[in-house]
Design a protein around this motif. Structure first.
Motif, mmCIF file in Angstrom:
data_model
loop_
_atom_site.group_PDB
_atom_site.id
_atom_site.type_symbol
_atom_site.label_atom_id
_atom_site.label_comp_id
_atom_site.label_asym_id
_atom_site.label_seq_id
_atom_site.Cartn_x
_atom_site.Cartn_y
_atom_site.Cartn_z
ATOM 1 N N ASN A 119 23.715 38.711 40.103
ATOM 2 C CA ASN A 119 24.911 38.039 39.616
ATOM 3 C C ASN A 119 25.594 37.235 40.719
ATOM 4 O O ASN A 119 26.109 36.131 40.483
ATOM 5 C CB ASN A 119 25.882 39.080 39.043
ATOM 6 N N LYS A 149 25.508 32.259 40.694
ATOM 7 C CA LYS A 149 26.793 31.732 40.228
ATOM 8 C C LYS A 149 26.645 30.246 39.929
ATOM 9 O O LYS A 149 26.822 29.389 40.790
ATOM 10 C CB LYS A 149 27.870 31.957 41.291
ATOM 11 N N ALA A 169 28.012 31.309 32.023
ATOM 12 C CA ALA A 169 28.399 32.725 32.073
ATOM 13 C C ALA A 169 27.142 33.576 32.138
ATOM 14 O O ALA A 169 26.241 33.426 31.309
ATOM 15 C CB ALA A 169 29.224 33.090 30.841
ATOM 16 N N ASN A 170 27.074 34.473 33.134
ATOM 17 C CA ASN A 170 25.895 35.319 33.317
ATOM 18 C C ASN A 170 25.992 36.571 32.461
ATOM 19 O O ASN A 170 27.029 37.232 32.414
ATOM 20 C CB ASN A 170 25.749 35.734 34.781
ATOM 21 N N SER A 211 38.651 36.245 32.227
ATOM 22 C CA SER A 211 37.690 35.801 33.248
ATOM 23 C C SER A 211 37.890 36.504 34.586
ATOM 24 O O SER A 211 36.930 36.772 35.308
ATOM 25 C CB SER A 211 37.784 34.284 33.431
ATOM 26 N N ARG A 227 32.142 41.103 34.157
ATOM 27 C CA ARG A 227 31.130 40.310 34.846
ATOM 28 C C ARG A 227 31.184 38.858 34.377
ATOM 29 O O ARG A 227 31.124 37.927 35.177
ATOM 30 C CB ARG A 227 29.735 40.887 34.592
ATOM 31 N N SER A 228 31.295 38.668 33.074
ATOM 32 C CA SER A 228 31.389 37.312 32.537
ATOM 33 C C SER A 228 31.994 37.370 31.148
ATOM 34 O O SER A 228 31.914 38.391 30.460
ATOM 35 C CB SER A 228 30.001 36.642 32.468
#
Length: 822
Positions: free
Chosen positions: A391, A395, A400-401, A446, A452-453
């Motif tokens: 992750n 970036k 969005a991961n 966010s 995380r996403s």
């Protein structure tokens, strides 16, 4: 995850794995076909994990029998009974079409300890009866006497043991009621555990007595000569004397222990201190006192993920990404992933496959990352660290991961539509406003802790080529709207006009313009449309028709550009329209780093309410695994009273006493003390797997409670038959004998269950299937330990208090008859 069963299926699977692929025969030199994702390895590893644990558990249970009984032949009774019960449980599995998979084998794994309890207790009781015969007669029994003694020993404990195992069998009824994903996952486990315990119950009253007669012979070591048994009696006796001396203090202490586990200290003390403004005391309470109350600190999740050994990386961007840009970003991400030492292969895909079941847009990537075996990882590296490193490395601006696993992702997407652990549904009447609310939620979460996403689906961000037919212009050329749309379909989209037959094969023939004539907007505007007029009616047509400007339009079968008949332009619109419960809905995908789903949802809801403004008629609803977790928990709460009623009926058929039923059921809160403490110490959350373990624990509690009460009743009946139950001293003597002198079968029962589950807990976290089974076994292990301890200390106290009323009734007539006796 089903193991391939049947010789033909295995042969076909092996042939597919080893035979060269037909495509490789036709590839030019230097090219080869590489397997990017193979699920068969996960299946084999998962089945091997459970198989290994079954063998380990069987060995451990056999050792328990040998160590406590100190007699190899007697230990063979339990050792022989166990595999027979396991084999018999496969018969109904085969008839019901249940395959050999992680959960079905797991049902047998968690039942192994309890399956041999009947055999253990009956064999131990036979040893005790033979020992009493030798002490009373001063000689060993003859063969006929030995058989008679063994039969009497089996009869004395057979009925309560059968009903206690039957209670364990029916205690899994709530699991059969689970629906959807959790139902498909846990029903095989419930079936196999029920089958195993059912056959164990039947064998306990049929085969076990026969094996006892055949195998219990030769020199039987007295209980007092076994060093382990001597130690247990020596260690337990002082505690029994203490609790019987301070009975009410013991009961109050037991109640406080149970209340301590469940007391909501944070809500009743810490939160009130914070609201009152005493910050120092609140901080002290939060730091030092809150962790002392385990239940309030347990998080909640739906299911621990099955470690598949493969990661599915799914970054998502806003709609409108071009093919060239998607290809570029995908290749960059694949190269970055391949640089991680633990990664073996990387295979990425952007857009949809050539199948109607894969509607993925270009903006959604799917990258399968296959990891090396755990032995090849760097020292100290864990699954969580690998995902966190990925992750951090990937970036990509505007994307969005989301990190999941392939099977887990497919299952979730099919059942919920979400490709992340959590999702938020935004309901409302207008797609544009739904998108605005979703974007606000995305911004609000966010930077939220443990996120995380977060990605809000763009409900109006799709790009479309729009043909708007000019009806007046089309009518001027003798065309209808349908005629123009037919040209659009044929020239641009392609239209099937016929089918070619080649042997047994059929191929559609589609006609459309070459790419050069439809690759951009200007080319599309030059697409020609044939008018219906022809040379045969040219005289009529030459007359022309005058338009509003005084001009004459010639329509002599001409071909006119489509731009004269329709306005062509790019427009934005919804890439897809979702509808649920009669309302429009938009999705917000939320990927989190914590396992405490309910705690995250509670905190995130507070952030959303503070930062997002909802227009009238718009609202949100959490979905994904949170929805599953809530539904499963409500299902358990609904069916728990029904299951408890069945257990009470079975116990009443055995004991014929409401008081005894209440005493037996006291084992349940005692066991929950250890169950929740062990879950807290291991860092496990309350999940469906944990609740399944707690349900299994409730059945074990009933069994251990029946065993504890059984020997107290035997001592009570023995003293009454000898005329020694006249005073409180006699009652306490009987209780001490039933509790202390019969400590061996009680500890054997607990150890068989406990050591039968421990092999599951020492499995490595990276072993396939271990995470789910650990969550089931953990509450059972912790609960059995504390239940046994509290039962050994509190059951004698409760029994004395209950039976003391009968002693007082017996004493009253004796006092009244004293003058007559004088």
């Amino acid at each position: 995850l089903d193991e391939l069963s049947g010789r033909q299926k295995q042969k076909k699977w092996f042939w597919r794995k080893t035979k060269p692929r037909p495509t490789e025969w036709s590839l030019p030199g230097g090219y080869r076909v590489v397997t990017t994702y193979d699920r068969s390895d996960l299946i084999k590893r998962s089945i091997a994990t459970l198989r290994e644990k079954l063998i380990e558990e069987s060995i451990v249970v056999a050792l328990v029998c040998l160590v406590f009984l100190w007699h190899i032949r007697s230990g063979l009774v339990a050792i022989i009974t166990l595999p027979i019960a396991i084999i018999l449980s496969f018969v109904p599995m085969y008839r019901l079409g249940l395959t050999s998979n992680i959960m079905s084998l797991g049902g047998i794994a968690i039942a192994i300890g309890a399956m041999v309890d009947a055999a253990i207790i009956m064999v131990e009781n036979a040893h005790k009866y033979l020992e009493h015969f030798r002490d009373g007669k001063g000689r060993d029994p003859t063969p006929a006497e030995r058989v008679q003694v063994i039969i009497e020993a089996a009869k004395s404990v057979g009925r309560p043991l059968f009903f206690s195992l039957l209670v364990i069998t029916v205690s899994f009824i709530p699991v059969f009621s689970l629906e959807a994903q959790e139902g498909r996952l846990f029903k095989p486990l419930a079936f196999t555990k029920t089958f195993s315990m059912l056959f164990a119950s039947l064998l306990g009253v049929t085969l076990v007595p026969v094996l006892m007669v055949l195998l219990i012979r030769g020199k039987i070591t007295p209980e007092a000569k076994n060093p382990l048994n001597r130690f247990l009696i020596w260690a337990y006796q002082p505690f029994v004397h203490f609790v019987l001396r301070f009975r009410w203090l013991t009961l109050i202490g037991g109640c406080l222990v149970v209340a301590w586990v469940f007391y909501p200290w944070r809500a009743t003390v810490t939160d009130r201190l914070q609201k009152s403004g005493t910050t120092a005391l609140a901080s002290f309470s939060e730091k030092y006192l809150d962790p002392l109350f385990p239940f309030q600190n347990l998080g909640k999740e739906f299911m621990p993920p099955l470690n598949e050994g493969t990661i599915l990386f799914m970054p998502t961007a806003v709609p409108g990404m071009s093919i060239g840009e998607a290809t570029k970003i995908l290749q960059i991400q694949d190269r970055l992933l391949r640089q991680i030492p633990e990664v073996e292969t990387v295979f990425g895909k952007a857009g949809q496959s050539e199948t109607p079941t894969d509607p993925a847009p270009l903006s959604m990537f799917e990258t399968v990352v296959t990891l090396k075996s755990h032995e090849q990882w760097r020292p100290g590296m864990t699954w969580e660290k690998i995902v966190a490193g990925m992750n951090q490395k990937l970036k990509t601006p505007g994307m969005a991961n989301i990190f999941w696993m392939p099977i887990q992702t497919r299952t979730e997407m099919l059942t919920t539509g979400f490709r992340s652990i959590l999702g938020i549904k935004v309901f409302g009447p207008d797609l544009g406003v739904i998108q605005d609310v979703g974007v606000q939620i995305e911004k609000a979460l966010s930077d939220f802790p443990d996120t995380r996403s977060v990605f809000a689906e763009r409900t109006t961000g799709g790009y479309f080529l729009d043909f708007k037919v000019n009806r007046q212009a089309a009518a001027r050329y003798g065309l209808t709207v349908g005629d123009v749309n037919d040209i659009i379909e044929t020239a641009i989209g392609g239209k099937t006009i016929s089918t070619t037959v080649e042997g047994r094969e059929r191929y559609p023939i589609a006609v459309r313009y070459a790419r050069d004539f439809r690759e951009d907007l200007d080319a599309l505007k030059r697409v020609l449309v044939a008018t219906p007029a022809g040379p045969q009616n040219s005289a009529t047509v030459n007359a022309g028709s005058e338009n509003g400007n005084g001009e004459t339009a010639s329509v002599m079968g001409a071909q006119v550009p489509i731009s004269m008949l329709a306005d062509i332009s790019y427009k934005t619109g919804p890439p897809s329209i979702r509808n649920e419960s009669g309302q429009l809905v938009g999705f917000v995908f939320v990927d989190i780093t914590t396992d405490d789903i309910e705690g995250y949802v509670r905190a995130a809801n507070q952030r959303i309410n503070e930062m997002v403004k909802f227009p009238p008629g718009y609202y949100v609803q959490w979905a994904g695994q949170f929805e599953y977790q809530q539904r499963a928990f409500k299902r358990f709460l609904l069916l728990f009273p029904f299951t408890l009623l069945i257990i009470i009926v079975l116990l009443y058929l055995n004991t014929k006493s409401v008081v005894k039923i209440a005493i037996v059921l006291l084992a349940v809160p005692f066991s929950l003390v250890g169950a929740f403490w062990l879950l807290y110490l291991l860092g496990y959350n309350l999940s469906t797997a944990v609740w399944v373990g707690i349900i299994a624990l409730a059945g074990l509690d009933a069994e251990t409670g029946v065993v504890m009460l059984l020997y107290l009743d035997h001592a009570w009946e023995k003293f009454r038959s000898l005329g020694r139950m006249n005073t409180m001293g006699d009652l306490q003597g009987a209780v001490i004998e039933g509790a202390v002198q019969r400590i061996r079968p009680k500890i054997m029962t607990v150890c068989a269950i406990l050591f039968g589950l421990l092999p599951i807990m020492w499995s490595p976290v990276t072993q396939a299937g271990a995470d789910v089974m650990k969550r089931i076994a953990a509450p059972m292990i912790g609960g059995v330990v504390t239940s046994a301890i509290l039962e050994l200390l509190i059951y004698p106290v409760i029994y004395v208090i209950w039976r003391s009323r009968e002693i007082k009734r017996l004493q009253k007539p004796q006092i009244g008859s004293c003058p007559d006796l004088m």
